[in-house]
Scaffold this active site. Structure first.
Site, PDB file in Angstrom:
ATOM      1  N   TYR A  85       0.848  -1.197   0.000  1.00 24.25           N
ATOM      2  CA  TYR A  85       0.000   0.000   0.000  1.00 24.25           C
ATOM      3  C   TYR A  85       0.881   1.245   0.000  1.00 24.25           C
ATOM      4  O   TYR A  85       1.210   1.821   1.044  1.00 24.25           O
ATOM      5  CB  TYR A  85      -0.931   0.008   1.209  1.00 24.25           C
ATOM      6  N   PRO A 120     -14.659  -7.226   2.397  1.00 22.80           N
ATOM      7  CA  PRO A 120     -15.757  -7.903   3.111  1.00 22.80           C
ATOM      8  C   PRO A 120     -17.149  -7.412   2.742  1.00 22.80           C
ATOM      9  O   PRO A 120     -18.135  -8.092   3.043  1.00 22.80           O
ATOM     10  CB  PRO A 120     -15.452  -7.611   4.579  1.00 22.80           C
TER      11      PRO A 120
END
Length: 279
Positions: free
Chosen positions: A56, A203
């Site tokens: 990231y 999710p």
């Protein structure tokens, strides 16, 4: 009653509903300030598990979290991932699980996060060009040296998980998983049987939940949002699931964290369980 906490590795207690920092922008300055505020608000609201990775931003996300939260409050766990690197020739990201690379990335993560030990360190992906024993063996050695507390894996199959467990204790698995994407249900089942934490990434299926009529209907019945419904479903689906939804907005963060207070009825859960995976 489903517990809202879980002990990773049997001893590291965290709140099950965590925060994924991947999407927090690190530049330019106005966006960075907003990212710092979101990270700080997450901790104010009781989040104790924050997920990041070297991938990231090449470590920029780790540095952002350290700027926002260091010195860290007691009980806060920042888990990071290693094993992906930039090619020296093309500059493209590629899997790289060579022991020297993993060691260097762990050392750099320790420096960026301003800690002496990373309580949970996950292998971002298994590098097919490096023997698995060399990859997890290196992490095991770093654990012995006190630089890692616990070892996790990401995007693995049941067979890969079992192979790794034959070499070292595995405390967590981070695979793609949601109500609408249960491809890795067998991996989740293996984690549940072994008491291994399962951290589903993506999710909430990137906004697809609200477009599903059954999820929208259950949300209306409980005066909740579709995102809250899918997070509540995850928390009730297995006691080892630790969702790490990410956001760049404080209002969405607050909305996500209230999901653990929702209680789906058996009938509502059954309706959601029977939803087919999107084509």
């Amino acid at each position: 009653m489903t517990s809202n906490t879980f002990r990773i590795g049997g001893d590291l207690s965290v709140r099950r509903l965590g925060f994924g920092a991947m999407h927090l922008p690190t530049e330019p300055v106005p966006a960075r300030e907003s990212s710092l505020a979101v990270a700080r608000r997450a901790v104010e609201l009781g989040v104790t598990l924050i997920d990041t990775a070297y991938l990231y931003g090449g470590g920029a996300n780790e540095e952002l979290l350290a700027e926002a939260l260091h010195p860290y409050p007691d009980g806060l766990v920042i888990t990071t991932k290693v094993g992906v690197a930039r090619s020296g020739t093309s500059g493209e990201w590629r899997l790289d699980g060579r022991p020297s690379v993993l060691r260097d990335q762990v050392e750099e993560a320790l420096r960026r996060l301003r800690v002496e030990r990373i309580e949970l360190l996950q292998l971002h992906r298994i590098d097919p060009e490096t023997p698995l024993a060399d990859q997890v063996g290196t992490l095991r050695d770093l654990r012995t040296e006190g630089k890692i507390g616990r070892i996790g894996l990401s995007e693995v199959t049941v067979a890969e998980l079992e192979q790794a467990r034959g070499i070292v204790d595995i405390a967590s698995v981070q695979n793609r998983y949601s109500l609408l994407d249960r491809e890795y249900e067998p991996v989740l089942a293996a984690c549940e049987a072994a008491g291994i934490a399962f951290l589903p990434w993506r999710p909430v299926a990137w906004g697809k939940s609200g477009a599903t009529a059954e999820i929208a209907a259950v949300a209306a019945e409980l005066d909740a949002t579709p995102t809250q419904i899918v997070l509540a479903w995850l928390l009730g689906h297995s006691p080892v699931v630790l969702p790490i939804p990410g956001t760049t907005r404080i209002d969405h963060l607050e909305e996500n964290l209230t999901a653990e207070r929702l209680r789906l009825s058996p009938a509502q859960r059954d309706r959601l369980d029977r939803l087919p995976a999107p084509v």
